[in-house]
Design a protein around this motif. Sequence first.
Motif, PDB file in Angstrom:
ATOM      1  N   ALA A 195       0.883  -0.965  -0.153  1.00 24.97           N
ATOM      2  CA  ALA A 195       0.385   0.050  -0.348  1.00 24.97           C
ATOM      3  C   ALA A 195       0.871   1.711   0.029  1.00 24.97           C
ATOM      4  CB  ALA A 195      -0.854   0.001   1.717  1.00 24.97           C
ATOM      5  N   ALA A 196       1.623   1.215   0.592  1.00 18.65           N
ATOM      6  CA  ALA A 196       2.858   2.577   1.064  1.00 18.65           C
ATOM      7  C   ALA A 196       3.820   3.045  -0.698  1.00 18.65           C
ATOM      8  CB  ALA A 196       4.120   2.037   2.324  1.00 18.65           C
ATOM      9  N   CYS A 197       3.465   2.038  -0.814  1.00 23.67           N
ATOM     10  CA  CYS A 197       4.824   1.434  -2.087  1.00 23.67           C
ATOM     11  C   CYS A 197       4.243   3.026  -3.121  1.00 23.67           C
ATOM     12  CB  CYS A 197       5.296   0.290  -2.655  1.00 23.67           C
ATOM     13  SG  CYS A 197       6.188   0.883  -4.583  1.00 23.67           S
ATOM     14  N   PRO A 198       4.801   3.977  -3.339  1.00 29.46           N
ATOM     15  CA  PRO A 198       4.254   5.096  -4.855  1.00 29.46           C
ATOM     16  C   PRO A 198       4.180   4.613  -5.716  1.00 29.46           C
ATOM     17  CG  PRO A 198       6.200   6.152  -3.734  1.00 29.46           C
ATOM     18  CD  PRO A 198       5.980   4.855  -3.258  1.00 29.46           C
ATOM     19  N   TYR A 199       4.954   3.426  -6.188  1.00 31.72           N
ATOM     20  CA  TYR A 199       5.680   2.988  -7.797  1.00 31.72           C
ATOM     21  C   TYR A 199       4.845   1.822  -7.742  1.00 31.72           C
ATOM     22  CZ  TYR A 199       9.135   6.324  -7.214  1.00 31.72           C
ATOM     23  OH  TYR A 199       9.707   7.694  -6.605  1.00 31.72           O
ATOM     24  N   GLN A 200       3.877   1.420  -6.719  1.00 32.16           N
ATOM     25  CA  GLN A 200       3.066   0.073  -7.152  1.00 32.16           C
ATOM     26  C   GLN A 200       3.445  -0.614  -7.588  1.00 32.16           C
ATOM     27  OE1 GLN A 200      -0.500  -0.128  -5.835  1.00 32.16           O
ATOM     28  NE2 GLN A 200       0.315   0.989  -4.427  1.00 32.16           N
ATOM     29  N   VAL A 201       4.704  -1.477  -6.842  1.00 29.55           N
ATOM     30  CA  VAL A 201       5.573  -2.496  -8.058  1.00 29.55           C
ATOM     31  C   VAL A 201       5.874  -3.593  -7.074  1.00 29.55           C
ATOM     32  CG1 VAL A 201       6.951  -0.934  -9.409  1.00 29.55           C
ATOM     33  CG2 VAL A 201       7.422  -1.816  -6.792  1.00 29.55           C
ATOM     34  N   ARG A 202       5.280  -3.728  -6.089  1.00 33.83           N
ATOM     35  CA  ARG A 202       5.519  -4.852  -4.677  1.00 33.83           C
ATOM     36  C   ARG A 202       4.029  -5.934  -4.959  1.00 33.83           C
ATOM     37  NH1 ARG A 202       8.062  -5.101   0.410  1.00 33.83           N
ATOM     38  NH2 ARG A 202       9.981  -3.959  -0.446  1.00 33.83           N
ATOM     39  N   PHE A 203       4.231  -6.544  -4.908  1.00 29.88           N
ATOM     40  CA  PHE A 203       3.409  -7.992  -4.461  1.00 29.88           C
ATOM     41  C   PHE A 203       3.524  -8.901  -3.561  1.00 29.88           C
ATOM     42  CE2 PHE A 203       6.149  -9.058  -7.672  1.00 29.88           C
ATOM     43  CZ  PHE A 203       6.838 -10.238  -7.660  1.00 29.88           C
ATOM     44  N   PHE A 204       2.459 -10.008  -3.618  1.00 30.18           N
ATOM     45  CA  PHE A 204       2.465 -11.300  -2.715  1.00 30.18           C
ATOM     46  C   PHE A 204       2.754 -12.015  -3.848  1.00 30.18           C
ATOM     47  CE2 PHE A 204      -0.219  -8.829   0.357  1.00 30.18           C
ATOM     48  CZ  PHE A 204       0.607  -8.963   1.564  1.00 30.18           C
ATOM     49  N   ASN A 205       3.934 -13.060  -3.140  1.00 27.37           N
ATOM     50  CA  ASN A 205       4.619 -14.549  -4.202  1.00 27.37           C
ATOM     51  C   ASN A 205       3.447 -15.309  -3.463  1.00 27.37           C
ATOM     52  OD1 ASN A 205       5.912 -16.654  -4.913  1.00 27.37           O
ATOM     53  ND2 ASN A 205       7.614 -15.120  -5.349  1.00 27.37           N
ATOM     54  N   PRO A 206       3.118 -15.520  -4.672  1.00 31.88           N
ATOM     55  CA  PRO A 206       1.917 -16.692  -4.120  1.00 31.88           C
ATOM     56  C   PRO A 206       2.043 -18.121  -3.839  1.00 31.88           C
ATOM     57  CG  PRO A 206       2.182 -16.988  -6.818  1.00 31.88           C
ATOM     58  CD  PRO A 206       2.806 -16.062  -6.093  1.00 31.88           C
ATOM     59  N   GLU A 207       3.696 -18.555  -4.307  1.00 36.09           N
ATOM     60  CA  GLU A 207       4.146 -19.740  -3.357  1.00 36.09           C
ATOM     61  C   GLU A 207       4.784 -19.652  -2.443  1.00 36.09           C
ATOM     62  OE1 GLU A 207       7.288 -21.120  -6.144  1.00 36.09           O
ATOM     63  OE2 GLU A 207       5.516 -21.514  -8.133  1.00 36.09           O
ATOM     64  N   THR A 208       5.812 -18.229  -2.242  1.00 37.39           N
ATOM     65  CA  THR A 208       6.549 -18.348  -0.915  1.00 37.39           C
ATOM     66  C   THR A 208       5.344 -17.888   0.373  1.00 37.39           C
ATOM     67  OG1 THR A 208       7.144 -16.005  -1.347  1.00 37.39           O
ATOM     68  CG2 THR A 208       8.627 -18.247  -2.380  1.00 37.39           C
ATOM     69  N   LYS A 209       4.146 -16.976  -0.093  1.00 43.62           N
ATOM     70  CA  LYS A 209       3.290 -15.500   0.429  1.00 43.62           C
ATOM     71  C   LYS A 209       3.458 -15.198   1.190  1.00 43.62           C
ATOM     72  CE  LYS A 209       0.803 -19.513  -0.043  1.00 43.62           C
ATOM     73  NZ  LYS A 209      -0.432 -19.391  -1.856  1.00 43.62           N
ATOM     74  N   VAL A 210       4.874 -14.283   0.719  1.00 40.92           N
ATOM     75  CA  VAL A 210       5.261 -13.358   1.138  1.00 40.92           C
ATOM     76  C   VAL A 210       6.110 -11.679   0.370  1.00 40.92           C
ATOM     77  CG1 VAL A 210       6.533 -14.371   3.339  1.00 40.92           C
ATOM     78  CG2 VAL A 210       7.800 -14.203   0.772  1.00 40.92           C
ATOM     79  N   ALA A 211       5.561 -10.774   1.052  1.00 41.48           N
ATOM     80  CA  ALA A 211       6.246  -9.466  -0.257  1.00 41.48           C
ATOM     81  C   ALA A 211       7.242  -9.782  -1.136  1.00 41.48           C
ATOM     82  CB  ALA A 211       6.356  -8.395   0.713  1.00 41.48           C
ATOM     83  N   ASP A 212       7.070  -9.555  -2.613  1.00 41.02           N
ATOM     84  CA  ASP A 212       8.381  -9.992  -3.609  1.00 41.02           C
ATOM     85  C   ASP A 212       8.081  -8.675  -3.840  1.00 41.02           C
ATOM     86  OD1 ASP A 212      10.443 -10.978  -5.019  1.00 41.02           O
ATOM     87  OD2 ASP A 212       8.879 -12.814  -4.886  1.00 41.02           O
ATOM     88  N   LYS A 213       9.490  -8.608  -5.075  1.00 37.80           N
ATOM     89  CA  LYS A 213       9.630  -7.741  -5.702  1.00 37.80           C
ATOM     90  C   LYS A 213      11.659  -7.842  -6.719  1.00 37.80           C
ATOM     91  CE  LYS A 213      11.788  -3.856  -2.919  1.00 37.80           C
ATOM     92  NZ  LYS A 213      13.057  -4.305  -3.583  1.00 37.80           N
ATOM     93  N   CYS A 214      11.311  -6.561  -7.430  1.00 39.64           N
ATOM     94  CA  CYS A 214      13.242  -7.035  -7.702  1.00 39.64           C
ATOM     95  C   CYS A 214      13.960  -6.508  -7.161  1.00 39.64           C
ATOM     96  CB  CYS A 214      12.523  -5.714  -8.924  1.00 39.64           C
ATOM     97  SG  CYS A 214      14.758  -4.553  -9.544  1.00 39.64           S
ATOM     98  N   ASP A 215      15.203  -7.183  -6.653  1.00 40.71           N
ATOM     99  CA  ASP A 215      16.016  -6.647  -6.197  1.00 40.71           C
ATOM    100  C   ASP A 215      17.496  -7.222  -6.457  1.00 40.71           C
ATOM    101  OD1 ASP A 215      16.465  -9.726  -7.195  1.00 40.71           O
ATOM    102  OD2 ASP A 215      16.373 -10.829  -4.633  1.00 40.71           O
ATOM    103  N   PHE A 216      17.329  -6.181  -7.650  1.00 40.67           N
ATOM    104  CA  PHE A 216      18.340  -6.524  -8.981  1.00 40.67           C
ATOM    105  C   PHE A 216      18.775  -8.235  -8.888  1.00 40.67           C
ATOM    106  CE2 PHE A 216      19.332  -1.601  -7.958  1.00 40.67           C
ATOM    107  CZ  PHE A 216      18.548  -0.887  -9.056  1.00 40.67           C
ATOM    108  N   CYS A 217      18.424  -9.202  -8.871  1.00 40.44           N
ATOM    109  CA  CYS A 217      19.251 -10.053  -8.617  1.00 40.44           C
ATOM    110  C   CYS A 217      20.229 -10.440  -7.799  1.00 40.44           C
ATOM    111  CB  CYS A 217      19.700 -10.213 -10.073  1.00 40.44           C
ATOM    112  SG  CYS A 217      18.613 -10.611 -11.595  1.00 40.44           S
ATOM    113  N   ARG A 218      19.850  -9.711  -6.312  1.00 41.77           N
ATOM    114  CA  ARG A 218      20.818  -9.998  -5.090  1.00 41.77           C
ATOM    115  C   ARG A 218      21.174 -11.433  -4.610  1.00 41.77           C
ATOM    116  NH1 ARG A 218      19.973  -8.893   0.247  1.00 41.77           N
ATOM    117  NH2 ARG A 218      22.033  -8.372   1.163  1.00 41.77           N
ATOM    118  N   LYS A 219      20.501 -12.075  -4.971  1.00 37.81           N
ATOM    119  CA  LYS A 219      20.435 -13.206  -4.261  1.00 37.81           C
ATOM    120  C   LYS A 219      21.112 -14.157  -5.537  1.00 37.81           C
ATOM    121  CE  LYS A 219      17.040 -12.330  -0.719  1.00 37.81           C
ATOM    122  NZ  LYS A 219      16.020 -11.676  -1.801  1.00 37.81           N
ATOM    123  N   THR A 220      20.867 -14.172  -6.593  1.00 37.23           N
ATOM    124  CA  THR A 220      21.106 -15.026  -8.015  1.00 37.23           C
ATOM    125  C   THR A 220      23.010 -14.354  -8.942  1.00 37.23           C
ATOM    126  OG1 THR A 220      19.291 -13.980  -9.069  1.00 37.23           O
ATOM    127  CG2 THR A 220      18.711 -15.862  -7.952  1.00 37.23           C
TER     128      THR A 220
END
Length: 229
Positions: free
Chosen positions: A139-164
């Motif tokens: 709700a707070a993101c003014p760019y509206q780019v976050r979403f709930f991951n249907p598999e992990t059930k948590v908030a997800d977004k671009c992380d600049f491929c930080r973990k990959t």
Amino acid sequence: MSCSRRNFLLGSGAVIFTTGVATTALANGKKLIATETDGLIRYGMVHDETLCIGCTACTDACREVNKVPEGVTRLKIKRSEPIGDFPKASYTFERISCQHCDNAPCIHVCPTQAAYRDPKTGIVDVKADRCVGCGYCLAACPYQVRFFNPETKVADKCDFCRKTNLTQGKKPACVESCPTKALTFGDLNDPNSDINKIIQTHTVYRMKVELGTEPKMYKVPNNKGEILG
């Protein structure tokens, strides 16, 4: 960081405030407008809209590398309405993804500190084990780019491929896959980085800077249509 009622209302207000005409801020690329001298890395990205052809290779690469489920996405390429008349009509393309704000509203409203800014890279990320699915960050993101991951059930977004890709010494998947080199990724605190060379030599803009979010996603505007300021 606690999530006070005031902070949440401020975050929600940002969303309400930005549902009208999108605003931008143009900057003279001859200035190092992004550089800080704290000695830390601050990763950012430039999307050159004059080079983007809307092929969506970036979105496909992002989905494959980061195992993003169908139905949701970390990155969108938005095509404009036709500019001009057939058969000479053309289009412009806009990247829609996390802006990795230095002053991110999603972080301020998170009650469990699941949303955070990595001090080593400046990347805004999510600690999955702390996310309770409250939806405040969405709700707070003014760019509206976050979403709930249907598999992990948590908030997800671009992380600049930080973990990959970044852990393997590669650039983000979207950057590596772009056939026209429309994306440039690098350290905004390094005055000699490729990203700062683009900022120095081009006119760039960032979205919704009037909110004080300090986004690290810069865009080279296309020469079609209109840039609102």
